[in-house]
Design a protein around this motif. Structure first.
Motif, PDB file in Angstrom:
ATOM      1  N   MET A   1      11.164  -4.730 -21.509  1.00  0.00           N
ATOM      2  CA  MET A   1      12.237  -3.954 -20.838  1.00  0.00           C
ATOM      3  C   MET A   1      11.653  -2.728 -20.144  1.00  0.00           C
ATOM      4  SD  MET A   1      15.406  -4.079 -20.274  1.00  0.00           S
ATOM      5  CE  MET A   1      16.387  -2.973 -19.321  1.00  0.00           C
ATOM      6  N   ALA A   2      10.858  -1.967 -20.924  1.00  0.00           N
ATOM      7  CA  ALA A   2      10.213  -0.772 -20.353  1.00  0.00           C
ATOM      8  C   ALA A   2       9.279  -1.176 -19.213  1.00  0.00           C
ATOM      9  CB  ALA A   2       9.439  -0.026 -21.426  1.00  0.00           C
ATOM     10  N   ASP A   3       8.653  -2.357 -19.381  1.00  0.00           N
ATOM     11  CA  ASP A   3       7.750  -2.854 -18.344  1.00  0.00           C
ATOM     12  C   ASP A   3       8.490  -3.155 -17.047  1.00  0.00           C
ATOM     13  OD1 ASP A   3       5.518  -2.645 -19.701  1.00  0.00           O
ATOM     14  OD2 ASP A   3       5.112  -4.803 -19.980  1.00  0.00           O
ATOM     15  N   ALA A   4       9.650  -3.796 -17.204  1.00  0.00           N
ATOM     16  CA  ALA A   4      10.458  -4.157 -16.037  1.00  0.00           C
ATOM     17  C   ALA A   4      10.910  -2.881 -15.326  1.00  0.00           C
ATOM     18  CB  ALA A   4      11.666  -4.973 -16.471  1.00  0.00           C
ATOM     19  N   PHE A   5      11.326  -1.907 -16.099  1.00  0.00           N
ATOM     20  CA  PHE A   5      11.776  -0.616 -15.566  1.00  0.00           C
ATOM     21  C   PHE A   5      10.647   0.035 -14.768  1.00  0.00           C
ATOM     22  CE2 PHE A   5      12.535   3.911 -15.743  1.00  0.00           C
ATOM     23  CZ  PHE A   5      13.898   4.011 -15.474  1.00  0.00           C
ATOM     24  N   PHE A   6       9.465   0.029 -15.371  1.00  0.00           N
ATOM     25  CA  PHE A   6       8.284   0.635 -14.734  1.00  0.00           C
ATOM     26  C   PHE A   6       7.957  -0.091 -13.413  1.00  0.00           C
ATOM     27  CE2 PHE A   6       3.664   0.771 -14.078  1.00  0.00           C
ATOM     28  CZ  PHE A   6       3.459   2.152 -14.028  1.00  0.00           C
ATOM     29  N   SER A   7       8.006  -1.423 -13.467  1.00  0.00           N
ATOM     30  CA  SER A   7       7.677  -2.199 -12.266  1.00  0.00           C
ATOM     31  C   SER A   7       8.644  -1.885 -11.136  1.00  0.00           C
ATOM     32  CB  SER A   7       7.747  -3.699 -12.537  1.00  0.00           C
ATOM     33  OG  SER A   7       6.944  -4.011 -13.609  1.00  0.00           O
ATOM     34  N   PHE A   8       9.941  -1.831 -11.480  1.00  0.00           N
ATOM     35  CA  PHE A   8      10.952  -1.681 -10.426  1.00  0.00           C
ATOM     36  C   PHE A   8      11.003  -0.264  -9.876  1.00  0.00           C
ATOM     37  CE2 PHE A   8      15.181  -1.334  -8.579  1.00  0.00           C
ATOM     38  CZ  PHE A   8      15.197  -2.481  -7.792  1.00  0.00           C
ATOM     39  N   PHE A   9      10.965   0.718 -10.770  1.00  0.00           N
ATOM     40  CA  PHE A   9      11.179   2.095 -10.306  1.00  0.00           C
ATOM     41  C   PHE A   9       9.901   2.848  -9.976  1.00  0.00           C
ATOM     42  CE2 PHE A   9      15.224   1.142 -12.343  1.00  0.00           C
ATOM     43  CZ  PHE A   9      16.099   1.565 -11.350  1.00  0.00           C
ATOM     44  N   VAL A  10       8.763   2.377 -10.448  1.00  0.00           N
ATOM     45  CA  VAL A  10       7.518   3.091 -10.161  1.00  0.00           C
ATOM     46  C   VAL A  10       6.569   2.257  -9.304  1.00  0.00           C
ATOM     47  CG1 VAL A  10       5.546   4.317 -11.155  1.00  0.00           C
ATOM     48  CG2 VAL A  10       7.760   4.338 -12.355  1.00  0.00           C
ATOM     49  N   LEU A  11       6.263   1.062  -9.789  1.00  0.00           N
ATOM     50  CA  LEU A  11       5.256   0.246  -9.096  1.00  0.00           C
ATOM     51  C   LEU A  11       5.725  -0.213  -7.704  1.00  0.00           C
ATOM     52  CD1 LEU A  11       2.614  -0.111 -10.427  1.00  0.00           C
ATOM     53  CD2 LEU A  11       3.242  -2.449 -11.082  1.00  0.00           C
ATOM     54  N   LEU A  12       6.977  -0.695  -7.684  1.00  0.00           N
ATOM     55  CA  LEU A  12       7.504  -1.224  -6.415  1.00  0.00           C
ATOM     56  C   LEU A  12       7.516  -0.150  -5.318  1.00  0.00           C
ATOM     57  CD1 LEU A  12       8.804  -3.866  -5.197  1.00  0.00           C
ATOM     58  CD2 LEU A  12      11.002  -2.811  -5.695  1.00  0.00           C
ATOM     59  N   PRO A  13       8.139   1.022  -5.571  1.00  0.00           N
ATOM     60  CA  PRO A  13       8.096   2.064  -4.526  1.00  0.00           C
ATOM     61  C   PRO A  13       6.671   2.485  -4.182  1.00  0.00           C
ATOM     62  CG  PRO A  13       9.601   2.713  -6.286  1.00  0.00           C
ATOM     63  CD  PRO A  13       8.945   1.450  -6.724  1.00  0.00           C
ATOM     64  N   LEU A  14       5.815   2.529  -5.182  1.00  0.00           N
ATOM     65  CA  LEU A  14       4.436   2.981  -4.955  1.00  0.00           C
ATOM     66  C   LEU A  14       3.687   2.052  -4.003  1.00  0.00           C
ATOM     67  CD1 LEU A  14       3.501   5.539  -6.344  1.00  0.00           C
ATOM     68  CD2 LEU A  14       2.153   4.149  -7.920  1.00  0.00           C
ATOM     69  N   ILE A  15       3.968   0.772  -4.126  1.00  0.00           N
ATOM     70  CA  ILE A  15       3.304  -0.195  -3.247  1.00  0.00           C
ATOM     71  C   ILE A  15       4.025  -0.316  -1.907  1.00  0.00           C
ATOM     72  CG2 ILE A  15       2.671  -2.647  -2.987  1.00  0.00           C
ATOM     73  CD1 ILE A  15       2.464  -2.694  -6.091  1.00  0.00           C
ATOM     74  N   LEU A  16       5.367  -0.400  -2.008  1.00  0.00           N
ATOM     75  CA  LEU A  16       6.156  -0.724  -0.817  1.00  0.00           C
ATOM     76  C   LEU A  16       6.242   0.437   0.177  1.00  0.00           C
ATOM     77  CD1 LEU A  16       7.480  -3.278   0.017  1.00  0.00           C
ATOM     78  CD2 LEU A  16       9.616  -2.528  -1.054  1.00  0.00           C
ATOM     79  N   LEU A  17       6.420   1.660  -0.349  1.00  0.00           N
ATOM     80  CA  LEU A  17       6.638   2.795   0.568  1.00  0.00           C
ATOM     81  C   LEU A  17       5.477   3.007   1.550  1.00  0.00           C
ATOM     82  CD1 LEU A  17       8.578   5.374  -1.654  1.00  0.00           C
ATOM     83  CD2 LEU A  17       9.356   4.345   0.493  1.00  0.00           C
ATOM     84  N   PRO A  18       4.230   3.025   1.071  1.00  0.00           N
ATOM     85  CA  PRO A  18       3.137   3.203   2.042  1.00  0.00           C
ATOM     86  C   PRO A  18       3.034   2.051   3.038  1.00  0.00           C
ATOM     87  CG  PRO A  18       2.317   3.317  -0.230  1.00  0.00           C
ATOM     88  CD  PRO A  18       3.753   2.982  -0.316  1.00  0.00           C
ATOM     89  N   ILE A  19       3.316   0.832   2.558  1.00  0.00           N
ATOM     90  CA  ILE A  19       3.261  -0.311   3.493  1.00  0.00           C
ATOM     91  C   ILE A  19       4.298  -0.100   4.600  1.00  0.00           C
ATOM     92  CG2 ILE A  19       3.694  -2.803   3.741  1.00  0.00           C
ATOM     93  CD1 ILE A  19       2.600  -3.197   0.936  1.00  0.00           C
ATOM     94  N   LEU A  20       5.536   0.244   4.158  1.00  0.00           N
ATOM     95  CA  LEU A  20       6.603   0.407   5.147  1.00  0.00           C
ATOM     96  C   LEU A  20       6.299   1.566   6.087  1.00  0.00           C
ATOM     97  CD1 LEU A  20       9.676  -0.301   2.862  1.00  0.00           C
ATOM     98  CD2 LEU A  20       8.829  -1.725   4.724  1.00  0.00           C
ATOM     99  N   TYR A  21       5.709   2.607   5.530  1.00  0.00           N
ATOM    100  CA  TYR A  21       5.350   3.775   6.349  1.00  0.00           C
ATOM    101  C   TYR A  21       4.463   3.353   7.517  1.00  0.00           C
ATOM    102  CZ  TYR A  21       3.448   8.288   7.692  1.00  0.00           C
ATOM    103  OH  TYR A  21       3.077   9.389   8.412  1.00  0.00           O
ATOM    104  N   PHE A  22       3.555   2.425   7.251  1.00  0.00           N
ATOM    105  CA  PHE A  22       2.640   1.993   8.321  1.00  0.00           C
ATOM    106  C   PHE A  22       3.229   0.934   9.245  1.00  0.00           C
ATOM    107  CE2 PHE A  22      -0.589   4.039   5.652  1.00  0.00           C
ATOM    108  CZ  PHE A  22      -1.156   4.844   6.636  1.00  0.00           C
ATOM    109  N   ILE A  23       4.166   0.133   8.717  1.00  0.00           N
ATOM    110  CA  ILE A  23       4.620  -0.971   9.597  1.00  0.00           C
ATOM    111  C   ILE A  23       5.867  -0.653  10.413  1.00  0.00           C
ATOM    112  CG2 ILE A  23       3.522  -2.792   8.212  1.00  0.00           C
ATOM    113  CD1 ILE A  23       6.362  -3.599   7.276  1.00  0.00           C
ATOM    114  N   VAL A  24       6.668   0.360  10.037  1.00  0.00           N
ATOM    115  CA  VAL A  24       7.918   0.524  10.809  1.00  0.00           C
ATOM    116  C   VAL A  24       7.604   0.778  12.283  1.00  0.00           C
ATOM    117  CG1 VAL A  24       9.539   1.205   8.983  1.00  0.00           C
ATOM    118  CG2 VAL A  24       8.175   2.967  10.138  1.00  0.00           C
ATOM    119  N   ARG A  25       8.316   0.062  13.143  1.00  0.00           N
ATOM    120  CA  ARG A  25       8.170   0.159  14.596  1.00  0.00           C
ATOM    121  C   ARG A  25       9.562   0.099  15.211  1.00  0.00           C
ATOM    122  NH1 ARG A  25       3.695   0.855  13.223  1.00  0.00           N
ATOM    123  NH2 ARG A  25       1.731   0.345  14.226  1.00  0.00           N
ATOM    124  N   PRO A  26       9.816   0.724  16.333  1.00  0.00           N
ATOM    125  CA  PRO A  26       8.970   1.734  16.963  1.00  0.00           C
ATOM    126  C   PRO A  26       8.768   2.942  16.035  1.00  0.00           C
ATOM    127  CG  PRO A  26      10.846   1.110  18.367  1.00  0.00           C
ATOM    128  CD  PRO A  26      11.075   0.489  17.063  1.00  0.00           C
TER     129      PRO A  26
END
Ligand code: NDP
Ligand code: VSD
Length: 325
Positions: A1-26
């Motif tokens: 449970m704690a693992d799922a929480f960590f994955s969703f609220f910490v790991l996912l934003p940590l990975i996804l946000l920088p990717i999105l930062y670089f790919i959003v266009r225009p």
């Protein structure tokens, strides 16, 4: 449970946000309004007039266009009284390309083109004349194309390197089809395709396209339009709130300044934009994050709304049959 929480609220934003930062266009942009030339169609009434007031108050040079000279003069006086600024007025019908071209040539290069002209008949297609359907498409959709064709050459060849904007006043009925708005929704959905394609064609010239999606807005046009709204149109539209024209104008300029492709005006509008993000551009990596992570949630909310609307339609048909027998 704690693992799922960590994955969703910490790991996912940590990975996804920088990717999105670089790919959003225009890429993100800032479009100044002060000292720019803002040209507004439908600027003599309702949302267009509120946009003109706001643009003048922000120190822009403002031109407004509509058909009736009397209404244009009234608008010019009201803006002069409120802000001390004199706007230029032009009488022309957006349906007539030659007239529009003449106005645009006279008005000089435009930095922010705001297309707020529009007509809205609410009626079942069956009860509408084809001439009314054609009129709605001619004014709302072809009218925008006429304006853009007339404005683009000078906009592209401007000397000023600052970014410029073309913004359409669509409608929430341009994000979801609404009973009684077959012609109107078609015209406003048309604007979305137009805007997506146009953005790709003009990005190289630092021109940024926005679509504004207001809900019902308190304007002279709405007062007229409400007189012949079918019962079911009223029921479905009441799913979203009603706004004042100057609130819509404020949201519009906030969005235009950031070159936002979708500009939502209220909470229901944000939900609609999330649910219909599709393949439209998104400049904000934070909004992109919400779109990606929320993805399924607006869809289920949307399905609940559709459920409610179709139940209203079923009920209405049952009552109609019952009343006839
Ligand atoms: N009010 C609402 O609830 C909502 C409105 N919208 C959209 O916002 C826009 C403005 O609506 P609203 O402010 O309520 O409408 P209004 O009827 O109050 O104002 C419409 C404006 O457009 C002008 N106009 C209409 N037809 C033409 C034409 N053929 N050529 C040039 N100008 C024209 C009118 O002037 P004239 O008649 O003198 O030409 C007027 O200035 C429309 O596109 C509408 O679809 C979107 C969502 C909600
Ligand atoms: C995730 C799902 C969220 C769902 C929210 C649903 C809200 C949709 C309501 C549609 C409102 C249409 C307003 C048209 C206004 C307009 O253009 C007219 N004033 C012209 O007459």
């Amino acid at each position: 449970m704690a693992d799922a929480f960590f994955s969703f609220f910490v790991l996912l934003p940590l990975i996804l946000l920088p990717i999105l930062y670089f790919i959003v266009r225009p890429r993100p942009v800032n479009i100044p309004i002060k000292n720019r030339h803002v040209f507004i169609t439908g600027g003599s009434s309702g949302i267009g007039l509120a946009l003109a007031h706001r643009a003048a108050a922000e120190g822009a040079r403002v031109s407004i266009m509509a058909r009736s000279l009397t209404k244009l003069e009234e608008a010019r006086n009201s803006i002069k009284n409120a802000t001390g600024i004199e706007v230029a007025i032009y009488a022309a019908d957006v349906q007539e390309y030659d007239a529009v071209k003449k106005v645009v040539d006279e008005a000089g290069p435009i930095d922010v083109l705001l297309l707020s002209h529009g007509v809205f008949y609410a009626s079942e297609l069956e009860k509408m004349e084809l001439s009314e359907v054609k009129f709605t498409l001619d004014v709302n959709l072809m009218g925008c194309l006429n304006m853009i064709k007339a404005v683009l050459p000078k906009m592209k060849n401007r000397k000023d390197p600052l970014p410029v904007s073309i913004a359409f006043v669509s409608s929430q009925a341009g994000q979801v089809g609404v009973y009684g708005y077959v012609a109107y929704s078609a015209s406003k959905f048309g604007l979305r395709g137009l805007a997506e394609a146009l953005q790709q064609e003009v990005i190289g010239d630092n021109i940024h396209v926005s679509l504004i999606f207001p809900p019902d807005t308190d304007t002279p046009g709405l007062v007229e339009g409400r007189k012949r709204r079918p019962e079911l149109t009223k029921i479905i539209i009441s799913s979203s709130g009603i706004m004042k024209a100057d609130e819509v104008a404020q949201k519009a300029f906030d969005g235009i300044r950031h070159g936002s492709f979708f500009i939502s005006c209220n909470l229901e509008g944000i939900a609609l934009s999330l649910a219909t993000a599709g393949l439209s551009p998104q400049r904000s990596f934070l909004m992109a994050f919400v779109e990606v992570v929320a993805a399924g949630i607006p869809r289920i909310v949307a399905l609940c709304f559709q459920c409610n609307w179709y139940r209203s339609i079923e009920k209405w048909h049952k009552e109609k049959k019952f009343n006839l027998s």
